[in-house]
Design an enzyme around this catalytic site. Sequence first.
Site, PDB file in Angstrom:
ATOM      1  N   GLU A 206      32.870  22.452  66.800  1.00 29.47           N
ATOM      2  CA  GLU A 206      33.036  22.324  68.255  1.00 29.47           C
ATOM      3  C   GLU A 206      33.479  23.660  68.851  1.00 29.47           C
ATOM      4  O   GLU A 206      34.498  23.750  69.550  1.00 29.47           O
ATOM      5  CB  GLU A 206      33.997  21.171  68.596  1.00 29.47           C
ATOM      6  CG  GLU A 206      33.453  19.833  68.122  1.00 29.47           C
ATOM      7  CD  GLU A 206      34.114  18.608  68.739  1.00 29.47           C
ATOM      8  OE1 GLU A 206      35.173  18.714  69.373  1.00 29.47           O
ATOM      9  OE2 GLU A 206      33.532  17.497  68.568  1.00 29.47           O
ATOM     10  N   GLU A 330      29.648  14.294  63.255  1.00 33.80           N
ATOM     11  CA  GLU A 330      30.692  13.402  63.787  1.00 33.80           C
ATOM     12  C   GLU A 330      30.012  12.361  64.660  1.00 33.80           C
ATOM     13  O   GLU A 330      29.313  12.709  65.623  1.00 33.80           O
ATOM     14  CB  GLU A 330      31.735  14.184  64.609  1.00 33.80           C
ATOM     15  CG  GLU A 330      32.627  15.057  63.742  1.00 33.80           C
ATOM     16  CD  GLU A 330      33.773  15.703  64.500  1.00 33.80           C
ATOM     17  OE1 GLU A 330      34.241  15.130  65.499  1.00 33.80           O
ATOM     18  OE2 GLU A 330      34.194  16.801  64.070  1.00 33.80           O
TER      19      GLU A 330
HETATM   20  O1  AHR Z   1      37.164  13.232  64.938  1.00 38.38           O
HETATM   21  C1  AHR Z   1      38.206  13.610  65.794  1.00 38.38           C
HETATM   22  C2  AHR Z   1      37.918  14.905  66.544  1.00 38.38           C
HETATM   23  O2  AHR Z   1      36.814  14.728  67.386  1.00 38.38           O
HETATM   24  C3  AHR Z   1      37.524  16.084  65.700  1.00 38.38           C
HETATM   25  O3  AHR Z   1      38.616  16.761  65.180  1.00 38.38           O
HETATM   26  C4  AHR Z   1      36.776  16.958  66.678  1.00 38.38           C
HETATM   27  O4  AHR Z   1      35.805  17.742  66.055  1.00 38.38           O
HETATM   28  C5  AHR Z   1      36.183  15.956  67.644  1.00 38.38           C
HETATM   29  O5  AHR Z   1      36.399  16.322  68.963  1.00 38.38           O
END
Ligand code: AHR
Length: 532
Positions: A206, A330
């Site tokens: 991110e 994710e």
């Molecule tokens: O999964 C939780 C958080 O969500 C992670 O650390 C981040 O990459 C995302 O914003």
Amino acid sequence: MNRRTFLKAGAAAVGGLAASHLAFAAEAEILLSPGEPGAVINPHIYGHFIEHLGGVIYDGVWVGRDSSIPNVDGIRKQFVDDMKRIGAPNLRWPGGCFADGYHWRDGIGKVSGRPRTYNFWQRRMPAGIDATETNQFGVHEFMHLCRLIGAEPYVAANVGSGTPSEFHDWVSYCNAPTGTLSLADDRAANGDPQPFGIRYWGVGNESWGCGGAMRPEEYATKYRQFVTQFPNYTAPFLVATGPRGHSADGDIGWTTGFFEAMHGFEPPQGFSLHFYTDLRPTPLKAGDFKAPEWYEVLLRGMRLDKVIDDHWKEMGKFDAAHRTKLVIDEWGVWYAPGSEIAPSYILSETITLRDAVHTGMTFDIFNRHAEKIAMANVAQSVNCIHSLFVAQGDKFVRTPVYHVFDMYRSHMGARQVPVSNPVADLNVPVLAGQAHLPGLSASASIRDRRVTLTLTNPSLDSSLSLRVSFAGGARATETRASVLTHSDMRATNSFADPDEVKPATHPVRVVADRLELNLPRQAVVLVECAIT
Ligand code: AHR
């Protein structure tokens, strides 16, 4: 193969599902074409993610060597056993946002000598609760966990606050043969003479947000600085930071900006896409809800189908051969705070049947886009968003989501099979009125003449009486099925009732050259057969 191709109208169209509040069994016929298999479904699509966050690592995974909780050298045994049982293909670590503040040297060497360091998630902890990182779980412990499970490691490197040389040293420490670099001998001295052979490296996380708040062209420059001198002991699969796919506009500008700035340079093998079904800005609750909130979650989740298509198309403008694949590292349903296991287990949430149905529909999307996706990682495996497990001290439970991972595991490494699915959309209540949702989610695959068909009925009211036909005269034998459902859409598994939601054997009939089965409302169904 996109959803349109898969869902093109087939043999017997079904009508009448529009009036979704009448309880009745609709009839449908779907057609599988096992003689026209598509892309291989990369096993890594069924991947995992653990981060130094709340109760994920400390308690969920790591209980410590001196714990009375059954463990293997400090690693929670039940977590290992269950991850192994579902064939977890990979494990992403150490973050998430944590990764861009993590310095790998803090997590090696004698445990008693490891420093206590700042954890990014401290800012989210409730007042008075400390999240200081003890570094008891470092790269050797992570690799031990991966080996115990049989999962391939996927390490996210620190770009946001680290340097290219720190990254290169980490790669060398992990992958150089003993007796070559001093770093390799250090690794051996710390207990691992065999190189770790880590192939998957995330170059930041991110980077548009917690990973450095960069613009895409700034990140592209960083990416090149980080990878150009990569120590090539193990041929890498490098994953560049991609978009925040759940943004209102899908964040297509990040993809355009990154690939424009990479023009003339070696593209990454993987491009990360994060897609949360993000309910944090809504009043929606994780464990207590009614029909509109059930459908809202599923509807928002299905947006992923278009987000994948849009980014893939954009990437194709710069790389027609699609050398770079998507890594959806994710994904999951993310609710507003309120259902945490305990205050320090931030981001943990109650996981219900709704999340299991969302998981089935998400996996069907992944399977249908198999040619585009090299990997996906649920966020996160234990004690967090969309988890498979809840662990607290000596208590441990598998959530309904765990069972969907289990049910879909035969898709891993099989070749996708086209499914013609003519089931009409449902007209459903959502937060802002009415909306259309697919009446049936399906995907299929084949390996060695064994077919796996997964089906999700998202309706709260109507079951589906389903006929499954095979194109090209194939006939099914050795058929079996299982179902995951519950009469209460809010059903969950708790420490007190760990098996409230679990799969059961489901009847399926072979009638002439087709299969017949009933698909209950609010259910995920797995059908497996051999074809001759
Ligand atoms: O999964 C939780 C958080 O969500 C992670 O650390 C981040 O990459 C995302 O914003």
